[in-house]
Design a protein around this motif. Structure first.
Motif, PDB file in Angstrom:
ATOM      1  N   PHE A 104       0.809  -1.227   0.000  1.00 20.64           N
ATOM      2  CA  PHE A 104       0.000   0.000   0.000  1.00 20.64           C
ATOM      3  C   PHE A 104       0.844   1.281   0.000  1.00 20.64           C
ATOM      4  N   LEU A 105       2.173   1.164  -0.064  1.00 18.31           N
ATOM      5  CA  LEU A 105       3.023   2.349  -0.142  1.00 18.31           C
ATOM      6  C   LEU A 105       3.923   2.268  -1.370  1.00 18.31           C
ATOM      7  N   HIS A 106       4.370   3.436  -1.809  1.00 18.14           N
ATOM      8  CA  HIS A 106       5.349   3.471  -2.896  1.00 18.14           C
ATOM      9  C   HIS A 106       6.626   2.788  -2.415  1.00 18.14           C
ATOM     10  N   ARG A 107       7.351   2.151  -3.321  1.00 22.45           N
ATOM     11  CA  ARG A 107       8.523   1.360  -2.953  1.00 22.45           C
ATOM     12  C   ARG A 107       9.537   2.163  -2.147  1.00 22.45           C
ATOM     13  N   ASN A 108       9.864   3.375  -2.580  1.00 21.47           N
ATOM     14  CA  ASN A 108      10.852   4.191  -1.857  1.00 21.47           C
ATOM     15  C   ASN A 108      10.369   4.526  -0.452  1.00 21.47           C
ATOM     16  N   THR A 109       9.064   4.869  -0.348  1.00 29.09           N
ATOM     17  CA  THR A 109       8.499   5.187   0.962  1.00 29.09           C
ATOM     18  C   THR A 109       8.524   3.960   1.871  1.00 29.09           C
ATOM     19  N   ALA A 110       8.156   2.821   1.295  1.00 27.88           N
ATOM     20  CA  ALA A 110       8.153   1.570   2.068  1.00 27.88           C
ATOM     21  C   ALA A 110       9.555   1.250   2.580  1.00 27.88           C
ATOM     22  N   GLU A 111      10.569   1.484   1.753  1.00 29.19           N
ATOM     23  CA  GLU A 111      11.944   1.217   2.169  1.00 29.19           C
ATOM     24  C   GLU A 111      12.365   2.133   3.308  1.00 29.19           C
ATOM     25  N   PHE A 112      12.012   3.440   3.184  1.00 33.09           N
ATOM     26  CA  PHE A 112      12.358   4.386   4.245  1.00 33.09           C
ATOM     27  C   PHE A 112      11.684   3.996   5.567  1.00 33.09           C
ATOM     28  N   VAL A 113      10.402   3.645   5.516  1.00 35.17           N
ATOM     29  CA  VAL A 113       9.672   3.276   6.736  1.00 35.17           C
ATOM     30  C   VAL A 113      10.248   2.007   7.346  1.00 35.17           C
ATOM     31  N   ALA A 114      10.497   0.996   6.510  1.00 34.06           N
ATOM     32  CA  ALA A 114      11.041  -0.272   7.012  1.00 34.06           C
ATOM     33  C   ALA A 114      12.412  -0.067   7.661  1.00 34.06           C
ATOM     34  N   LEU A 115      13.273   0.694   6.992  1.00 34.05           N
ATOM     35  CA  LEU A 115      14.593   0.975   7.555  1.00 34.05           C
ATOM     36  C   LEU A 115      14.478   1.753   8.861  1.00 34.05           C
ATOM     37  N   GLY A 116      13.559   2.716   8.894  1.00 35.93           N
ATOM     38  CA  GLY A 116      13.366   3.509  10.106  1.00 35.93           C
ATOM     39  C   GLY A 116      12.960   2.646  11.291  1.00 35.93           C
ATOM     40  N   VAL A 117      12.016   1.722  11.048  1.00 40.08           N
ATOM     41  CA  VAL A 117      11.565   0.829  12.119  1.00 40.08           C
ATOM     42  C   VAL A 117      12.716  -0.076  12.572  1.00 40.08           C
ATOM     43  N   MET A 118      13.443  -0.635  11.610  1.00 40.83           N
ATOM     44  CA  MET A 118      14.551  -1.533  11.965  1.00 40.83           C
ATOM     45  C   MET A 118      15.614  -0.809  12.777  1.00 40.83           C
ATOM     46  N   TYR A 119      15.999   0.395  12.337  1.00 39.72           N
ATOM     47  CA  TYR A 119      17.056   1.123  13.052  1.00 39.72           C
ATOM     48  C   TYR A 119      16.584   1.638  14.404  1.00 39.72           C
ATOM     49  N   PHE A 120      15.297   1.929  14.516  1.00 37.19           N
ATOM     50  CA  PHE A 120      14.754   2.353  15.810  1.00 37.19           C
ATOM     51  C   PHE A 120      14.872   1.220  16.820  1.00 37.19           C
ATOM     52  N   VAL A 121      14.482   0.008  16.407  1.00 37.93           N
ATOM     53  CA  VAL A 121      14.561  -1.142  17.311  1.00 37.93           C
ATOM     54  C   VAL A 121      16.014  -1.466  17.648  1.00 37.93           C
ATOM     55  N   ILE A 122      16.898  -1.416  16.652  1.00 42.54           N
ATOM     56  CA  ILE A 122      18.327  -1.678  16.900  1.00 42.54           C
ATOM     57  C   ILE A 122      18.880  -0.665  17.895  1.00 42.54           C
ATOM     58  N   ALA A 123      18.555   0.620  17.690  1.00 45.58           N
ATOM     59  CA  ALA A 123      19.038   1.673  18.596  1.00 45.58           C
ATOM     60  C   ALA A 123      18.532   1.465  20.019  1.00 45.58           C
ATOM     61  N   PHE A 124      17.336   0.885  20.129  1.00 45.30           N
ATOM     62  CA  PHE A 124      16.719   0.640  21.429  1.00 45.30           C
ATOM     63  C   PHE A 124      17.588  -0.288  22.280  1.00 45.30           C
ATOM     64  N   PHE A 125      18.280  -1.235  21.631  1.00 45.06           N
ATOM     65  CA  PHE A 125      19.044  -2.243  22.370  1.00 45.06           C
ATOM     66  C   PHE A 125      20.548  -1.975  22.404  1.00 45.06           C
ATOM     67  N   ILE A 126      21.013  -0.908  21.766  1.00 45.82           N
ATOM     68  CA  ILE A 126      22.462  -0.663  21.714  1.00 45.82           C
ATOM     69  C   ILE A 126      23.045  -0.391  23.098  1.00 45.82           C
ATOM     70  N   LYS A 127      22.445   0.509  23.842  1.00 46.74           N
ATOM     71  CA  LYS A 127      23.002   0.881  25.151  1.00 46.74           C
ATOM     72  C   LYS A 127      23.047  -0.306  26.116  1.00 46.74           C
ATOM     73  N   PRO A 128      21.936  -1.073  26.274  1.00 46.07           N
ATOM     74  CA  PRO A 128      22.044  -2.234  27.177  1.00 46.07           C
ATOM     75  C   PRO A 128      23.017  -3.295  26.680  1.00 46.07           C
ATOM     76  N   MET A 129      23.153  -3.432  25.360  1.00 50.24           N
ATOM     77  CA  MET A 129      24.099  -4.427  24.844  1.00 50.24           C
ATOM     78  C   MET A 129      25.539  -4.028  25.156  1.00 50.24           C
ATOM     79  N   MET A 130      25.852  -2.754  25.074  1.00 52.51           N
ATOM     80  CA  MET A 130      27.213  -2.307  25.365  1.00 52.51           C
ATOM     81  C   MET A 130      27.551  -2.484  26.841  1.00 52.51           C
TER      82      MET A 130
END
Length: 774
Positions: free
Chosen positions: A452-478
């Motif tokens: 339901f989204l344009h390919r470029n928009t879908a990629e930006f949203v997917a990457l944003g969600v992935m990096y948000f979750v990754i960033a969430f766990f960086i500090k406790p992992m370190m």
């Protein structure tokens, strides 16, 4: 007609099993052997009795029986129990299973079995029977012996390793060859699957159950539990794993909840029936002609199992520091071939990885070992005496010295071991969560957004969600606040290079995981992108912008993980003494030439570097309780510091001063008495009602330090104790806050905290504080 055949089959099987198990109970033999014998009588290879007609239905019931068996094994599996096992069962399990597996494999090769059949044979011979061994310990009244506890702990390790081996064998059977790449991939996928579902299960299942349990009767609890069991089986099968793994995981998720015993009790009857059908089906596959033809082979396999278990279990016990008697007693108990072997055999036949002719051979060998090993346990003392008489005196002396040195090795430096344990657990848990986030984002989220989204928009949203979750766990992992890291850093300069390397490895792992999605989605595999990601990881690790949200998740997870322990303590009326046990208070006088003299507390930043609090400074006849950060430390000041034992030790490495007395717990310090009530410390526990001005805020924003000049040393959320909590921890209704300050300031905080209740209090002064609590 088909339904009538099934009912008739069930009647024949159950009646036969009922009669035979009564006989076996009378002659004090394991009921499992009775079920196998009943299955043989009702099977196609014994024509003198009633035969079952619908073998296809029996196979389905048998598979359900395996699912219930694995579900109940999972219900009895406890992470806390696993952590408490210590190194001996783990070492023994690895040596014993590895050695027995190799011996079984080579014996299979010598007998002319194929490579795949030899692998299955080695695995099946390496697993001991929990049911037979436990039953033998009970009947021989050996459960209280030290070696029996070691054996039972070893059986837990064996069950865990058996599950891993089932995944390996499934991969080999499906591909019909042993591919190292496929094997590593499947094991990695299984570890990810286990980690993700255990973490999600521990976080979600107890939380949901606790919210709805008051609405549920026994019937509803049973239905929901079985739904979870078969749901996890379905998920495991859809991911390419065995149904047994899914059932075990469902049980292990429920095992940590306070409802585990209730679920186990409610489902026990269903489990017993279907598990009985499984063992009956095992007996139905026993062909007496094969047994007669392979009688020497069966005898050889039974002897191989008993001897290999004896040799390798003894070796593992002796290496781990057990004495000669304990090692031999334990190893003589581990001979019976286990129930897992039947499950693995059924799995191998169903996947085409094992010949059907091998099934009755392994079942017959298991029956032989089940009869022989209890006899070995009964006469273990004369057997061990005979073996001792044949052993050289020098070798017995070496074994005794090894056991003595292990037991006396209390001063061993365990800092590296503890650091590695924390490091690997953090790297494993958070690394898996990040990796699964990337895979789910690419395989599930991005295709969904594409609809339901344009390919470029879908990629930006997917990457944003992935990096948000990754960033969430960086500090406790370190994990920059690891006290063992600090201890090793201060202990020796030679430790610093490997410690830096360990942190660099973490950064590279996180950066590699973060580099993966942008590479596969935008196809930009450039070195400068990776360098930019490394910088971003370092900056995120030092930033606490998501600390409050993460701490909420962590608190809920740890509370659920420890739910049974917390509940048992509450039911037993055990009062929480964790703060008294974990926190210590020390005092010392600042000497001439101290490197930290004439510096402010802010400049020293001891709290950040060493996780300690300066709670009081006495300068001549003046007392500064909870001194401000801009206060300068002078020579001759008496400093009072609070922290856990390890943090206090690390702190001593830096200040290099002699304490005025040995470290005391906070309770010991408060109970010691102090005549000057105006300058005495008070330590009180408040239970929040939700009406306090700081309820619903983080410790950072609570203004407890600014408004009342008090500090929070610990809190208890839903029964979970948190010592020296992070400043971004949120304070909630029903939390118990452990607050320290002067008598006057603590009293003022209590009186101005609306309906807050005093949970417990300690005073440095013997004079009681009379405060009206509204």
């Amino acid at each position: 007609m088909h339904n009538q055949d099934m009912i008739a089959d069930l009647a024949i099987m159950m009646l036969t099993a009922g009669v035979i198990t009564i006989v076996f109970k009378k002659i004090k033999q394991p009921l499992i052997l009775g079920y196998i014998l009943a299955g043989f009588f009702t099977g196609p290879y014994f024509p003198l009795f009633f035969d079952v007609e619908s073998t296809a239905s029996i196979e389905v019931w048998s598979e359900i029986g395996v699912i219930f068996l694995m579900f109940h094994i999972g219900l009895e599996f406890n992470l806390h129990k696993l952590f408490k096992l210590g190194s001996t069962p783990i070492l023994v399990g690895i040596i014993e299973i590895s050695g027995s597996l190799m011996v079984g494999f080579f014996v299979g090769h010598l007998m002319g079995f194929t490579t795949l059949n030899s692998i299955f044979l080695g695995v099946m011979l390496s697993i001991s029977s929990t049911a037979v061994i436990q039953k033998s310990f009970e009947e021989l009244k050996l459960k209280k012996e030290k070696y029996s506890q070691l054996v039972l702990a070893d059986l837990i390790i064996e069950d865990i390793m058996a599950i891993f081996m089932m995944v390996v064998l499934s991969t080999i059977s499906v591909s019909q060859n042993i591919s190292g790449g496929a094997l590593i991939l499947n094991l990695s996928m299984m570890l990810c699957y286990l980690a993700v579902w255990l973490i999600l299960g521990i976080y979600i299942v107890p939380t949901v159950l606790n919210k709805v349990i008051d609405l549920m009767n026994d019937e509803m609890v049973l239905i929901l539990s079985l739904g979870l069991c078969f749901g996890m089986v379905m998920i495991a099968k859809s991911l390419g794993f065995s149904s047994e793994l899914g059932a075990f995981l469902a049980g292990s998720i429920l095992a940590g909840t306070v409802h585990a015993e209730r679920v186990e009790h409610l489902s026990k009857g269903i489990k017993d029936m279907f598990v009985a059908v499984f063992f009956l089906s095992v007996g139905m596959k026993v062909d007496p002609q094969i047994i007669v033809s392979y009688a020497p082979t069966i005898a050889l396999l039974a002897l191989t199992v008993i001897l290999s278990k004896f040799v390798f279990a003894s070796l593992g016990m002796l290496i781990s520091g057990q004495n000669f008697q304990t090692a031999l007693h334990a190893s003589l108990s581990l001979g019976p071939i286990g129930e897992f072997s039947f499950i693995i055999a059924s799995l191998g036949i169903s996947l085409g990885g094992m010949d059907k002719d091998l099934y009755p051979i392994i079942v017959s060998a298991a029956i032989v070992t089940a009869f022989v090993c209890p006899i070995l346990m009964k006469f273990s003392n004369p057997i061990i005496e005979r073996i001792s008489g044949l052993m050289p005196e020098k070798l017995l002396d070496i074994i005794a010295k090894n056991a003595a040195s292990r037991s006396d090795d209390s001063d061993e430096d365990n800092d590296w071991a503890e650091f590695i344990k924390k490091y690997m657990s953090g790297l494993g848990i958070y690394g898996v969560l990040m990796l699964v986030t990337v895979v789910a984002g690419y395989k599930i989220l991005l295709p969904g957004l594409d609809t339901f989204l344009h390919r470029n928009t879908a990629e930006f949203v997917a990457l944003g969600v992935m990096y948000f979750v990754i960033a969430f766990f960086i500090k406790p992992m370190m994990g920059f606040s690891n006290t063992y890291f600090t201890a090793l850093w201060l202990k020796s300069k030679t430790n610093r290079l490997p410690l830096i390397a360990f942190n660099i490895i973490k950064i590279i792992v996180i950066a590699a995981i973060a580099y993966f999605p942008i590479t596969i989605i935008w196809r930009t595999p450039h070195l400068y992108v990776f360098a930019f990601i490394i910088i971003a990881v370092c900056l995120t690790a030092r930033n606490g912008f998501m600390s409050t949200s993460y701490l909420k998740l962590e608190t809920r997870f740890l509370r659920n993980l420890n739910e049974r322990i917390i509940e048992k303590e509450n039911e037993s009326g055990i009062k929480q003494s964790w703060l008294d046990e974990n926190l210590r208070i020390i005092s010392f006088i600042v000497p001439e030439g101290a490197g930290f003299a004439d510096k402010t507390l802010h400049d020293l930043d001891w709290g950040h570097f060493f996780d300690i609090f300066v709670v009081k400074i006495r300068r001549f006849d003046r007392h500064y309780i909870l001194p401000p950060t801009d206060m300068v430390i002078h020579v001759g000041d008496k400093i009072f510091v609070v922290g856990d034992s390890k943090s206090i030790d690390n702190f001593y490495h830096v200040v290099n001063v002699e304490p005025t007395r040995v470290p005391r717990t906070l309770k010991e310090f408060m109970d010691s008495g102090y005549p000057d009530t105006d300058n005495a410390l008070a330590f009180v526990a408040l239970k929040l009602t939700g009406d306090e001005p700081y309820s619903g805020t983080t410790i950072r924003n609570s203004r407890i330090r600014d408004k009342w000049h008090c500090m929070i040393l610990g809190l208890q959320q839903n029964g979970l104790p948190i010592v020296m909590p992070h400043i971004d921890t949120e304070l909630r209704k029903d939390d118990i806050l452990w607050v320290m300050g002067s008598n006057k300031n603590v009293a003022r905080m209590i009186s101005e905290s609306s309906e807050a209740e005093i949970y417990e209090e300690y005073r440095e002064s013997n004079k009681l504080l009379h405060t009206r609590i509204r």
